[in-house]
Design a protein around this motif. Sequence first.
Motif, PDB file in Angstrom:
ATOM      1  N   GLU A   2      -5.941  -1.968 -13.224  1.00 40.53           N
ATOM      2  CA  GLU A   2      -5.103  -2.765 -12.313  1.00 40.53           C
ATOM      3  C   GLU A   2      -3.658  -2.832 -12.821  1.00 40.53           C
ATOM      4  O   GLU A   2      -2.710  -2.617 -12.070  1.00 40.53           O
ATOM      5  N   LYS A  40      -9.193   1.248  -4.280  1.00 44.38           N
ATOM      6  CA  LYS A  40     -10.584   0.792  -4.091  1.00 44.38           C
ATOM      7  C   LYS A  40     -10.800   0.236  -2.713  1.00 44.38           C
ATOM      8  O   LYS A  40      -9.843   0.012  -1.982  1.00 44.38           O
ATOM      9  N   LYS A  41     -12.085  -0.046  -2.425  1.00 48.43           N
ATOM     10  CA  LYS A  41     -12.387  -0.733  -1.183  1.00 48.43           C
ATOM     11  C   LYS A  41     -11.788  -2.128  -1.254  1.00 48.43           C
ATOM     12  O   LYS A  41     -11.890  -2.783  -2.298  1.00 48.43           O
ATOM     13  N   ARG A  42     -11.155  -2.549  -0.148  1.00 47.79           N
ATOM     14  CA  ARG A  42     -10.542  -3.881  -0.179  1.00 47.79           C
ATOM     15  C   ARG A  42     -11.625  -4.950  -0.377  1.00 47.79           C
ATOM     16  O   ARG A  42     -11.474  -5.870  -1.166  1.00 47.79           O
ATOM     17  N   ASN A  43     -12.754  -4.791   0.346  1.00 53.46           N
ATOM     18  CA  ASN A  43     -13.856  -5.754   0.206  1.00 53.46           C
ATOM     19  C   ASN A  43     -15.057  -5.049  -0.411  1.00 53.46           C
ATOM     20  O   ASN A  43     -15.407  -3.935   0.013  1.00 53.46           O
ATOM     21  N   ASN A  56       0.843  -1.204   0.000  1.00 54.43           N
ATOM     22  CA  ASN A  56       0.000   0.000   0.000  1.00 54.43           C
ATOM     23  C   ASN A  56       0.876   1.252   0.000  1.00 54.43           C
ATOM     24  O   ASN A  56       1.153   1.839   1.055  1.00 54.43           O
ATOM     25  N   SER A 100     -11.462  -0.553   4.799  1.00 52.69           N
ATOM     26  CA  SER A 100     -10.039  -0.622   4.432  1.00 52.69           C
ATOM     27  C   SER A 100      -9.883  -0.546   2.915  1.00 52.69           C
ATOM     28  O   SER A 100     -10.813  -0.847   2.152  1.00 52.69           O
ATOM     29  N   ASP A 101      -8.695  -0.121   2.486  1.00 52.43           N
ATOM     30  CA  ASP A 101      -8.495   0.088   1.047  1.00 52.43           C
ATOM     31  C   ASP A 101      -7.365  -0.773   0.483  1.00 52.43           C
ATOM     32  O   ASP A 101      -6.609  -1.401   1.223  1.00 52.43           O
ATOM     33  N   LYS A 102      -7.282  -0.767  -0.852  1.00 51.04           N
ATOM     34  CA  LYS A 102      -6.291  -1.599  -1.545  1.00 51.04           C
ATOM     35  C   LYS A 102      -5.620  -0.723  -2.598  1.00 51.04           C
ATOM     36  O   LYS A 102      -6.299  -0.145  -3.448  1.00 51.04           O
TER      37      LYS A 102
END
Length: 525
Positions: free
Chosen positions: A227, A505-508, A66, A497-499
């Motif tokens: 990505e 983006k949102k991790r989940n 991150n 949490s983020d990614k």
Amino acid sequence: MISDSQWSWWSEVTNKKDEFTFQVLTISVISLMAILWYRSRKTLSTLPPGPRGVPVVGYLPFLGANFHHEFTKLAQRYGPIFKIHLGSKTYIILNSSDLAKAVLHDQDDIFANRDPPVAGLVVSYGGKDIVWSNNNSYWRNLRKVFVYEVLSNKNLDETQSFRRGGVRKTIKQVYERMGTEVDIGGIVFFTSLSVITNTIWGKSLVEDEKNNDVGVGLREVISKIVELLGAPNVSDFFPVLTKFDLQGVQREMKRQWKTMDRILERIIEERLAIKKDEAGRKDFLQILLELKQQNTTSGFSMTEIKALLMDIVVGGTDTTSTMAEWTMAELLQNPNEMKKVQDELEQVIGKNNIVEESHLPKLRYLDAVIKETFRLHPPLPLLIMRSPKLHYIYSAIKVGGYTIPKGSNVYLNVWAIHRDPQYWENPLEFDPNRFLMVDGRNKYDYSGYNTNFLPFGSGRRGCPGVPLGEKMLLYLLASLLHSFNWILPNNKEHELSDKFGLVVKKRNSLMAIPSQRLPDKNLYM
Ligand code: HEM
């Protein structure tokens, strides 16, 4: 005749002179070397501080995935400006509003080059688009046409009905799935894609029955492209290794680019086959093709048109849908804020009516909620890397009193600036009130004039898509929040949490359950 003895004084003087000259020369050379050594030491000593790495790979092995979090932690140790070696490249990371101003406003022209990643070059037809071109006349012309001739207020007004179609279709689809868990990221992505493609070429690939598989495929292609653009790639840290493409990023990007290119070619061909007077209202593609035919300096080649369409589709879709998902996530986390937004919608639009773009300027609270979400979750937390212009000599560029080494790249850590307690009281709290007008004036807009708030960057490389992005975001969110009530499923933990990636983006994925909010079911058809 002159005797030898008569000449001896001369030879003495000459020898002495030689000796003198030699001494002067020696002293001069030593002094010059000392000055150069001192200057080079001085230059070195004014380089920003930063963590030591190991030979060859630099700090790469110690940097977590991150980047925006890692850079923020390093800024706490080394200060608001620090340097870091990753592979064979040097990066300068700026973490304060003042430093952002120094680069984005005071020395904007110097810092307006790009150092495209390998993946960026592939997807932009070799840097033929706006995002990855350098600060030169080609880029200026392309950007000028895009801003003034494609994204003008007039064109945005004329393409309003295309966006309406995309949003109304989504409302109908969500209506059919009421009471069940809906993947918010999925629906807002399809809507953004539909709205963007509607605006560009008048009909949506997502909606068109004949092209249904293309619409679904397009989501995968765009997500993959974004990505790959954000994926750390060995070839970018060690340009000498580019030809080996060790991680296969270049190969994979070529595959995605080919799919996109085929879609764009087909759409352009279809459009060219239609007679001009049958084409109907002007969408962006029509505007670009007409500019091409005009054969003026602002006329485009087909490759440039495709590169520009790629920027709009890729640059506009993922960013907008990611932001819509973050905003919904924050509202579900803060039910009081959700209520305030829905109360405002009821007041401005009424429960017997649907949202239209003409309502948007009146939705002040929703606007503040979106801005507060941008503050906590800027989709491009490091903006897009800037490079100083090449012809600036080693010691010429200074930022915050430090020398920016030649060939280095500059990241602006907007994520850190947006959470800095120096500029924001209780920075981790979700409080849209910070963005409400004071004395009829809003302290923050999306221009980045105030460098405490930079979700779209600023200066000559700032995002040119703001008018469209802002409209889409407000329209889409207002429609989803006015038409439905939303709750979280019981069985899922809600977390924020983020990614990291080019777009964070949102991790989940966010899942939520919609229910009917407007009394008349015809308002969903
Ligand atoms: C929520 C939506 C969006 C966000 C958060 C966003 C954010 C950004 C950011 C941070 C940059 C880099 C700025 C810099 O380096 O200073 C950028 C550049 C860019 N954006 Fe956006 N953007 C959004 C929507 C759009 C849309 C809808 C379009 C097209 C219609 C678009 C087209 C571009 C282009 C072409 C660039 C490159 C500009 C240049 O290099 O000169 N963006 N965007």
